[in-house]
Design an enzyme around this catalytic site. Sequence first.
Site, short mmCIF file in Angstrom:
data_model
loop_
_atom_site.label_atom_id
_atom_site.label_comp_id
_atom_site.label_asym_id
_atom_site.label_seq_id
_atom_site.Cartn_x
_atom_site.Cartn_y
_atom_site.Cartn_z
N GLU A 303 0.82 -1.22 0.00
CA GLU A 303 0.00 0.00 0.00
C GLU A 303 0.85 1.27 0.00
O GLU A 303 0.83 2.04 0.96
CB GLU A 303 -0.89 0.01 1.25
CG GLU A 303 -1.81 -1.19 1.34
CD GLU A 303 -2.45 -1.35 2.71
OE1 GLU A 303 -3.42 -2.12 2.81
OE2 GLU A 303 -1.98 -0.72 3.69
N ARG A 306 2.89 7.78 -0.23
CA ARG A 306 3.84 8.85 -0.49
C ARG A 306 4.71 8.58 -1.73
O ARG A 306 4.95 9.50 -2.52
CB ARG A 306 4.76 8.96 0.73
CG ARG A 306 5.68 10.14 0.73
CD ARG A 306 6.73 9.97 1.83
NE ARG A 306 6.20 9.52 3.09
CZ ARG A 306 5.78 10.32 4.08
NH1 ARG A 306 5.84 11.62 3.92
NH2 ARG A 306 5.32 9.81 5.21
N ARG A 342 3.32 19.49 7.75
CA ARG A 342 4.34 18.47 8.04
C ARG A 342 5.57 19.00 8.78
O ARG A 342 6.05 18.34 9.70
CB ARG A 342 4.76 17.74 6.75
CG ARG A 342 3.57 17.10 6.03
CD ARG A 342 3.98 16.15 4.93
NE ARG A 342 4.65 15.00 5.46
CZ ARG A 342 5.94 14.77 5.36
NH1 ARG A 342 6.71 15.60 4.72
NH2 ARG A 342 6.46 13.70 5.89
N CYS A 373 -1.60 32.81 11.96
CA CYS A 373 -1.32 33.53 13.20
C CYS A 373 -0.76 32.63 14.28
O CYS A 373 -1.41 32.45 15.32
CB CYS A 373 -2.57 34.25 13.66
SG CYS A 373 -2.75 35.78 12.76
N GLU A 374 0.37 32.00 14.02
CA GLU A 374 1.10 31.36 15.09
C GLU A 374 2.55 31.19 14.71
O GLU A 374 2.88 30.99 13.54
CB GLU A 374 0.44 30.04 15.52
CG GLU A 374 0.32 28.98 14.48
CD GLU A 374 -0.31 27.73 15.11
OE1 GLU A 374 -1.54 27.64 15.06
OE2 GLU A 374 0.44 26.88 15.64
N TYR A 403 0.41 13.99 1.65
CA TYR A 403 0.23 14.45 3.04
C TYR A 403 0.37 15.96 3.20
O TYR A 403 0.79 16.44 4.24
CB TYR A 403 1.18 13.71 3.99
CG TYR A 403 1.00 12.21 3.94
CD1 TYR A 403 -0.18 11.62 4.36
CD2 TYR A 403 2.00 11.38 3.43
CE1 TYR A 403 -0.36 10.25 4.29
CE2 TYR A 403 1.83 10.01 3.36
CZ TYR A 403 0.65 9.45 3.78
OH TYR A 403 0.47 8.09 3.71
N1 LLP Z 1 -1.23 1.64 4.64
C1 LLP Z 1 -1.66 2.03 5.84
C2 LLP Z 1 -2.49 1.13 6.62
C3 LLP Z 1 -1.32 3.30 6.32
O1 LLP Z 1 -1.75 3.69 7.51
C4 LLP Z 1 -0.53 4.17 5.53
C5 LLP Z 1 -0.17 5.50 6.00
C6 LLP Z 1 -0.10 3.73 4.27
C7 LLP Z 1 -0.46 2.44 3.86
C8 LLP Z 1 0.72 4.57 3.34
O2 LLP Z 1 1.93 4.93 3.89
P1 LLP Z 1 3.01 5.68 2.97
O3 LLP Z 1 3.44 4.73 1.89
O4 LLP Z 1 2.36 6.87 2.39
O5 LLP Z 1 4.10 6.05 3.91
N2 LLP Z 1 1.04 12.18 7.59
C9 LLP Z 1 2.29 11.46 7.71
C10 LLP Z 1 2.19 10.05 7.18
C11 LLP Z 1 1.08 9.27 7.81
C12 LLP Z 1 0.95 7.90 7.24
C13 LLP Z 1 -0.37 7.28 7.62
N3 LLP Z 1 -0.56 5.97 7.12
C14 LLP Z 1 3.36 12.25 6.97
O6 LLP Z 1 3.05 13.31 6.46
O7 LLP Z 1 4.50 11.84 6.95
#
Ligand code: LLP
Length: 446
Positions: A303, A306, A342, A373-374, A403
């Site tokens: 899955e 990013r 982020r 405003c922070e 993200y």
């Molecule tokens: N599968 C599941 C069950 C997940 O919870 C996530 C991400 C992914 C796949 C995909 O992960 P990726 O390949 O995108 O790393 N907001 C944070 C990242 C949060 C990830 C949440 N879950 C950031 O900006 O780094």
Amino acid sequence: MTTLHPAPPVDGDAAAQLAVWPASTTRLPGGDLAVGGVPLGELADRYDTPVYLLDEEEVRTRCRAYRAAFPDAGIHYAAKAFLCRALAHWVEEEGLGLDVCSAGELELAVATGFPAERIVLHGNAKSPRDIDTALRLGVGRIVIDSPSEIARLAAAVAPGQRQDVMVRVVPGVAAGAHDAIRTGTEDQKFGMSTGDGYAQHAIARILDQPRLRLTGLHCHLGSQIADVRPYLTAVRRMVGLLARIRESHGVLLPELDLGGGHAVPYRPGEAALDVPGLARRLRAELEEACAAARLPVPRLLLEPGRAITGPAGVAVYRVLSVKQTAGTVFAAVDGGMCDNPRPALYGVRYAPRLVGRASRTEDRPTTVVGRLCEAGDVLAEDVPLPADLHPGDLLAVPVAGAYHLSMASVQNLVGRPPVVAVGCGRSRLLVRRETLADVRARDIGL
Ligand code: LLP
């Protein structure tokens, strides 16, 4: 917009600086950059700022790279990284599935024609609406995250029907760039642990439910993981659990979902997860572990979020003010933590650069801040930017496709920016800018 600009040759150092930009990025004679053949200055003029672009070909190439590296696996793009209808369409055309974590993401994808059977629904706290929507639309798999979901889900499945489910297991592997995005250890909210027997107990209960069909195990270690080894450890542990399930229940589960988490560089010189290397070593590890346990090799599911959209996105801001306070040069732009939380949440460092014009002045350390405003609204601390940077200039931030907007807020009622697709010298609006009228439309009481 139809201009296609020839790319002047790029020297080694300059090429290194563009290493984290979409592959289509070129330098233009006047100092601007073009992505997908579209000059960023023109993009800013046409759509106003801040504006996010998505390079369609970069997204598609990344989807294809996963399919080539993992020809037998199911690749589900993690929609939480970013989702809009066009993106769902591209991902679908490239043969990927989708990982969604809410009825909202699910409905948007299915309404746009995404086949529901290629969608996996996640969530540590699925609402009744999430579950009802998933069953109504015929989602391919639902990943059970807690024991309380089992009976609730089984009761919601129509008599005579069976829903495919997986179980999210905590693999006990610490990986990921920041505490807030590590999900493979016991001390966080996702999944069920094998250490205390929760996962085994849940598996036994699911196998007892005639309306649920357990297809496999799921784990997700965390995010922004550049090293292959945590995945190999997770595979060994998951295969161990598959073997125990066969021993206790006589059941062979056909699927193993290893989630996402694959790192991309945000600044030149940072590491990416080597996807073909991951594929090679995962396959070898899985085959070896399964042979040792005398298990058939389960089908892998992955899955990535990013790694599909992150590097395909660029944020373009207009500088609104430049000032020096106690020795720090602050350049304030017309976005901020409302479109990119982020840096504030995880301390992530970006490499913004001046676009739209050339500068002949030396770089100096500059802190790029937002307009909210922070004081914590900092986009990039102490980054080299030309000393003649001034209001009206454009700053572009690469690796903005994941993200950012999926986590955007309407803090201070600054509307969320638009998303524009670029490619072949053309641009088209995918998601329009959020206006005061949008904000007002929700605000219905007096
Ligand atoms: N599968 C599941 C069950 C997940 O919870 C996530 C991400 C992914 C796949 C995909 O992960 P990726 O390949 O995108 O790393 N907001 C944070 C990242 C949060 C990830 C949440 N879950 C950031 O900006 O780094």
